[in-house]
Design an enzyme around this catalytic site. Structure first.
Site, PDB file in Angstrom:
ATOM      1  N   ARG A   1     118.345  34.621  47.754  1.00 53.78           N
ATOM      2  CA  ARG A   1     117.992  33.715  48.868  1.00 53.78           C
ATOM      3  C   ARG A   1     116.503  33.435  48.764  1.00 53.78           C
ATOM      4  O   ARG A   1     115.692  34.357  48.876  1.00 53.78           O
ATOM      5  CB  ARG A   1     118.276  34.377  50.211  1.00 53.78           C
ATOM      6  CG  ARG A   1     119.741  34.618  50.522  1.00 53.78           C
ATOM      7  CD  ARG A   1     119.883  35.149  51.950  1.00 53.78           C
ATOM      8  NE  ARG A   1     121.263  35.212  52.378  1.00 53.78           N
ATOM      9  CZ  ARG A   1     122.016  36.310  52.359  1.00 53.78           C
ATOM     10  NH1 ARG A   1     121.516  37.452  51.928  1.00 53.78           N
ATOM     11  NH2 ARG A   1     123.257  36.276  52.784  1.00 53.78           N
TER      12      ARG A   1
ATOM     13  N   ASN B   1     129.775  34.136  55.163  1.00 53.66           N
ATOM     14  CA  ASN B   1     129.086  34.180  56.465  1.00 53.66           C
ATOM     15  C   ASN B   1     129.219  32.829  57.153  1.00 53.66           C
ATOM     16  O   ASN B   1     129.568  32.736  58.328  1.00 53.66           O
ATOM     17  CB  ASN B   1     127.592  34.484  56.295  1.00 53.66           C
ATOM     18  CG  ASN B   1     127.355  35.811  55.607  1.00 53.66           C
ATOM     19  OD1 ASN B   1     128.223  36.679  55.633  1.00 53.66           O
ATOM     20  ND2 ASN B   1     126.198  35.976  54.993  1.00 53.66           N
ATOM     21  N   ASP B   2     128.937  31.781  56.405  1.00 56.27           N
ATOM     22  CA  ASP B   2     129.036  30.458  56.997  1.00 56.27           C
ATOM     23  C   ASP B   2     130.474  29.958  57.033  1.00 56.27           C
ATOM     24  O   ASP B   2     130.871  29.298  57.991  1.00 56.27           O
ATOM     25  CB  ASP B   2     128.133  29.469  56.243  1.00 56.27           C
ATOM     26  CG  ASP B   2     126.695  29.601  56.697  1.00 56.27           C
ATOM     27  OD1 ASP B   2     126.478  29.590  57.921  1.00 56.27           O
ATOM     28  OD2 ASP B   2     125.794  29.749  55.856  1.00 56.27           O
TER      29      ASP B   2
ATOM     30  N   HIS C   1     119.207  36.649  60.324  1.00 55.86           N
ATOM     31  CA  HIS C   1     118.293  37.055  59.260  1.00 55.86           C
ATOM     32  C   HIS C   1     117.563  38.349  59.552  1.00 55.86           C
ATOM     33  O   HIS C   1     117.303  39.139  58.647  1.00 55.86           O
ATOM     34  CB  HIS C   1     117.379  35.901  58.875  1.00 55.86           C
ATOM     35  CG  HIS C   1     118.107  35.006  57.933  1.00 55.86           C
ATOM     36  ND1 HIS C   1     118.868  33.959  58.390  1.00 55.86           N
ATOM     37  CD2 HIS C   1     118.298  35.084  56.610  1.00 55.86           C
ATOM     38  CE1 HIS C   1     119.480  33.412  57.351  1.00 55.86           C
ATOM     39  NE2 HIS C   1     119.154  34.066  56.259  1.00 55.86           N
TER      40      HIS C   1
ATOM     41  N   GLU D   1     131.013  27.070  51.517  1.00 56.54           N
ATOM     42  CA  GLU D   1     130.681  27.606  52.839  1.00 56.54           C
ATOM     43  C   GLU D   1     131.272  26.780  53.962  1.00 56.54           C
ATOM     44  O   GLU D   1     131.140  27.133  55.122  1.00 56.54           O
ATOM     45  CB  GLU D   1     129.161  27.611  53.034  1.00 56.54           C
ATOM     46  CG  GLU D   1     128.417  28.398  51.989  1.00 56.54           C
ATOM     47  CD  GLU D   1     126.931  28.385  52.236  1.00 56.54           C
ATOM     48  OE1 GLU D   1     126.444  29.307  52.894  1.00 56.54           O
ATOM     49  OE2 GLU D   1     126.256  27.457  51.768  1.00 56.54           O
TER      50      GLU D   1
ATOM     51  N   CYS E   1     129.557  35.785  48.063  1.00 57.03           N
ATOM     52  CA  CYS E   1     128.273  36.386  48.393  1.00 57.03           C
ATOM     53  C   CYS E   1     128.053  36.545  49.893  1.00 57.03           C
ATOM     54  O   CYS E   1     126.948  36.788  50.339  1.00 57.03           O
ATOM     55  CB  CYS E   1     127.143  35.571  47.776  1.00 57.03           C
ATOM     56  SG  CYS E   1     127.196  33.847  48.277  1.00 57.03           S
TER      57      CYS E   1
ATOM     58  N   ARG F   1     127.285  32.656  64.061  1.00 59.34           N
ATOM     59  CA  ARG F   1     126.979  33.980  63.495  1.00 59.34           C
ATOM     60  C   ARG F   1     125.778  34.640  64.148  1.00 59.34           C
ATOM     61  O   ARG F   1     125.542  35.828  63.977  1.00 59.34           O
ATOM     62  CB  ARG F   1     126.815  33.890  61.969  1.00 59.34           C
ATOM     63  CG  ARG F   1     125.693  33.010  61.544  1.00 59.34           C
ATOM     64  CD  ARG F   1     125.761  32.703  60.065  1.00 59.34           C
ATOM     65  NE  ARG F   1     124.922  33.570  59.272  1.00 59.34           N
ATOM     66  CZ  ARG F   1     124.608  33.357  57.990  1.00 59.34           C
ATOM     67  NH1 ARG F   1     125.139  32.323  57.353  1.00 59.34           N
ATOM     68  NH2 ARG F   1     123.833  34.166  57.347  1.00 59.34           N
TER      69      ARG F   1
ATOM     70  N   ARG G   1     119.338  30.624  44.453  1.00 61.02           N
ATOM     71  CA  ARG G   1     119.870  29.579  45.319  1.00 61.02           C
ATOM     72  C   ARG G   1     118.760  28.606  45.703  1.00 61.02           C
ATOM     73  O   ARG G   1     117.659  29.015  46.068  1.00 61.02           O
ATOM     74  CB  ARG G   1     120.468  30.170  46.600  1.00 61.02           C
ATOM     75  CG  ARG G   1     120.954  29.077  47.539  1.00 61.02           C
ATOM     76  CD  ARG G   1     121.715  29.604  48.721  1.00 61.02           C
ATOM     77  NE  ARG G   1     120.849  30.274  49.664  1.00 61.02           N
ATOM     78  CZ  ARG G   1     121.290  30.932  50.728  1.00 61.02           C
ATOM     79  NH1 ARG G   1     122.599  31.023  50.949  1.00 61.02           N
ATOM     80  NH2 ARG G   1     120.452  31.516  51.550  1.00 61.02           N
TER      81      ARG G   1
HETATM   82  C1  PEP Z   1     126.878  32.807  53.436  1.00 59.82           C
HETATM   83  O1  PEP Z   1     126.821  31.846  54.208  1.00 59.82           O
HETATM   84  O2  PEP Z   1     127.865  33.552  53.322  1.00 59.82           O
HETATM   85  C2  PEP Z   1     125.722  33.123  52.575  1.00 59.82           C
HETATM   86  C3  PEP Z   1     125.807  34.058  51.657  1.00 59.82           C
HETATM   87  O3  PEP Z   1     124.574  32.464  52.816  1.00 59.82           O
HETATM   88  P1  PEP Z   1     123.548  32.843  53.986  1.00 59.82           P
HETATM   89  O4  PEP Z   1     123.999  34.134  54.598  1.00 59.82           O
HETATM   90  O5  PEP Z   1     122.211  32.946  53.354  1.00 59.82           O
HETATM   91  O6  PEP Z   1     123.695  31.675  54.901  1.00 59.82           O
HETATM   92 MG    MG Z   2     125.236  30.391  54.083  1.00 55.56          MG
END
Ligand code: PEP
Ligand code: MG
Length: 761
Positions: free
Chosen positions: A486, A642-643, A379, A619, A690, A653, A522
């Site tokens: 988010r 990402n997840d 983050h 995800e 996303c 990550r 979300r």
């Molecule tokens: C993801 O997991 O790709 C996503 C967009 O959510 P976050 O990055 O907020 O976990």
């Molecule tokens: Mg995510």
């Protein structure tokens, strides 16, 4: 002949590395019908590429010709880790030839990188006098040869290093920590330039002085006595506390202006501690026991830190970092007045990249951030990108090598950090920075243009946002709406929960900024790497796989429903999207939908829209498997890569050490994305994406070719992706998507996408 098969025979038969390379270049040149085949290897010592074997070039150049990564076409192949094929090398902008090799007679050029994971090892190059166009098969063959060769080269080097410690130590050191590379020495000031590599977490180039954060350098004499004058030392403690409080309040106020009010609360734990009478009492007690002011601070904070223990939990780690931060600020005022003032126009080096650090550095005008921990999608890194601060994260071991006040370069584009840069390097990076700035301003002009490929396909680009400042950027960079809002930040940065009214006030900014566009809020995705002091657990061994996100909210329906009511209330008559994160099963989805429906039903206002679009995030690999069934229950999907990447490839990550494994080009990941898109379309619903991968131009083009409907990305990446899309034809890549995804390795996929896109320019 099957070259990889023949090469396997050669490998088995060759008694030494040099013989092996010789036999390889002969074999490849003969079988590919080229005049030249050469292998360049990257030397750990000096990090230069050296011509190690050749068929076709003047052999007297062997071992003598060297070039830097990034220099000449072969240097680019290595530094950018991509294949380059050109019919006439002399027309390539980076062309340079080495007269001692006699290579000026050769026109066509094909070079592919040799790499282990993401660590570059060298390049294999073929050249010919005729202007030939290398076919895709040839490029793939050379990739396969490079992959075969690289393991053998590395094994041979390892054995050589073990046999000859004199020359091998450097190589072993490199293997232990390959991120670290020692560059050329700066002959002018006699100081060595050192190059490190980390994660390219936030783009931009910072050139400036080094300042530490979260580590106080000058030694504190931990037993220094107050010489029998406790009153004076108590006074010093009090003054330092007051000044530190003033500093934090100032940063907080500036942060309010910079990022809107909710983020200023990021400093709440600093303020709580500073205002805590127990802290003051403990400090005074330490002074009364005979310590001077600095020793008292050191001792009391050491106790506080040890109370937190050696925590692995990220929330507690951040609090421990807040505590260390406070200690450093206090010591800064006691030992060296104004120590914190130097951040402006400096590059800040720190252990981790917490959201509060990023906000503070933005406010204080830091040029960039370099950290030892952290990946690309943590983050703090997302925030740095959102705020436009160049950042390189996960640069292991760098803090032990830097001294505050020295010069450094942080290149957030490539993840390179140069310490004590030589004048020549400085000039090179200054030019690069100017180029980056010029490109940015050119791209910004694309704001009102659509992302339309040259064959007329249009890709609507949405924005990922979490802060009000990102909403402004989303508008500025021409997003068509918000694909992922988010909502966690206001929850993460305080001990209590924001009320429905507070939430509505925050969410309203998105609706006002995009009066017509898509808005997808979300539902809270807390847990894992997004902590809330009250409802997430700090004692989980593996919080990313733990009690988090929708699992947690289904146990706290009040929070979920309150948030949904805030969405609905603020949307008024408008139809919005409500996005459910981390769904793993139909049962979970059903329960979440029930709660959402109840919440919408309970809004006490007849004028509001109640028919909102409900979507879910894909995800988890489990969700991909049941995407068809899930799709029948919702109005849209959004792939959270990402997840999805983290869980598919078991690559945390947040963990810099494994970030090379979180490879978005991995065929497993891409095939999953494809299946998800097909499942969604099969059910007649749109599918977005996303995750951060949509912010990489080639991958955005690939998603486009896979018919993703509306990717959502970091606002600052929108112009770059738009620019890339506007230069290529998409339909040819779309036609070949089966072939591309059938490739078995990410290197091949990456090269193939590049090649297909180049071809359509
Ligand atoms: C993801 O997991 O790709 C996503 C967009 O959510 P976050 O990055 O907020 O976990
Ligand atoms: Mg995510």
């Amino acid at each position: 002949m099957n070259i990889p098969h023949a090469l396997a025979q050669v490998i088995r038969r060759s008694p030494s590395l040099s013989k092996l390379l010789e036999a390889t270049v002969e074999l490849v040149a003969r079988e590919m019908g080229t005049d030249v085949c050469s292998v360049y290897l990257l030397e750990p010592a000096g990090r230069r590429l050296r011509l190690a074997a050749t068929h076709g070039l003047d052999r007297r150049a062997l071992g003598k010709v060297t070039l830097e990564p990034g220099e000449g076409i072969t240097g680019i192949v290595v530094s950018e880790m991509r294949a380059i094929a050109v019919e006439d090398a002399s027309k390539h902008p980076s062309y340079r030839y080495f007269p001692e090799t006699g290579e000026e007679q050769f026109h066509s050029y094909l070079g592919v990188p040799m790499a282990i994971r993401n660590r570059p090892v060298g390049a294999i190059v073929v050249q010919s006098t005729d202007r030939r166009r290398f076919t895709r098969d040839e490029i793939e063959t050379l990739h396969t040869i490079a992959a075969q060769l690289v393991g053998v080269v590395e094994n041979a080097r390892l054995i050589d290093a073990l046999d000859h410690p004199d020359r091998g130590n450097r190589y072993l050191e490199e293997l232990r920590s390959w991120r670290r590379e020692t560059g050329q020495r700066d002959s002018e000031n006699g100081e060595g330039e050192v190059v490190y590599h980390g994660n390219a977490a936030s783009p931009g180039i910072a050139i400036g002085r080094i300042v530490f954060r979260g580590r106080y350098d000058p030694p504190v004499d931990t037993r220094a006595s107050n010489g029998g004058d406790p009153a004076r030392e108590r006074e010093r403690v009090d003054v330092a506390m007051e000044k530190t409080l003033g500093d934090v309040q100032r940063i907080q106020e500036a942060a309010e202006k910079e990022t809107d009010e909710e983020h200023a609360l990021i400093f709440s734990s600093h303020l709580l501690l500073l205002n805590d009478p127990t802290l003051e009492m403990r400090l005074h007690e330490a002074v009364d026991e005979g310590l001077d002011a600095a020793a008292a601070v050191d001792r009391v904070f050491a106790t506080l830190e040890s109370q937190l223990g050696n925590v692995t939990d990220a929330y507690l780690q951040e609090r421990a970092e807040d505590i260390r931060d406070l200690r450093d600020r206090l010591l800064g005022h006691i030992l060296e007045a104004g120590a914190q003032e130097r951040i402006a126009q400096s590059i800040v080096f720190a252990h981790g990249i917490s959201p509060s650090l990023v906000v503070e550095l933005k406010v204080q005008g830091a040029l960039g951030i370099v950290t030892e921990r952290g990946g690309m999608t943590s983050h703090g890194a997302l925030l740095a990108r959102a705020m436009g601060i160049p950042a390189v994260t996960g640069v292991e071991g760098i803090l032990a090598d830097v001294h505050s006040g020295e010069d450094a370069i942080a290149d957030g584009q490539t993840g390179t950090v140069v310490l004590r840069p030589a004048p020549r390097t400085l000039v090179r990076y200054q030019k690069k920075a100017e180029k980056v700035a010029a490109t940015r301003s050119r791209l910004e002009k694309l704001r009102d243009e659509p992302a339309r490929s040259t064959d007329g396909e249009v890709l609507p680009l949405l924005a990922n946002v979490s802060l009000a400042s990102e909403i402004r950027e989303a508008v500025f960079y021409g997003a068509e709406g918000i694909g992922l809002y988010r909502t966690e930040f206001p929850f993460m940065i305080r001990e209590d929960f924001p009320t429905r009214e507070e939430q509505s006030r925050i969410y309203r900014r998105a609706l006002t900024a995009f009066p017509d566009g898509v808005i997808q809020f979300r539902i809270l995705d807390l847990g894992g790497d997004k902590y809330h002091p009250r409802i997430t657990r700090a004692d989980e061994l593996n919080p990313v796989l733990g009690y988090r996100s929708i699992r947690l909210l289904l146990d706290h329906p009040k929070i979920l429903k309150e948030q949904v009511r805030a969405f609905v209330q603020v949307a008024g008559r408008r139809r919005i999207g409500i996005l459910i994160p981390m769904i793993s099963s139909l049962e979970e989805l059903r329960r979440a939908r029930e709660l959402i429906a109840e919440a919408i039903g309970e809004v006490d206002d007849d004028t509001v829209e109640r028919d909102h679009r409900i979507g879910l995030m894909i995800e988890l690999p489990a969700a991909v498997e049941i995407a068809a069934e899930l799709s029948r229950q919702v109005d849209f999907l959004s792939i959270g890569t990402n997840d999805l990447i983290q869980f598919t490839l078991a690559a945390d990550r947040e963990n810099a050490r494994v970030s090379p494994f979180g490879d978005p080009y991995h065929p497993a990941v891409l095939r999953m994305i494809r299946r998800t898109i097909e499942a969604g379309h099969g059910a007649g619903i749109p599918v977005g994406c996303c995750g951060e991968m949509a912010a990489t131009p080639d991958l955005a083009a690939l998603l486009f070719a896979m018919e993703v409907d509306n990717p959502s990305l970091t606002p600052r990446a929108i112009p770059t992706v738009k620019d890339a899309v506007r230069r290529v034809r998409i339909l040819p890549l779309r036609k070949k998507i089966d072939e591309v995804l059938a490739l078995p390795e990410s290197g091949l996929i990456r090269a193939r996408i590049r090649e297909e896109l180049e071809r359509t320019k």
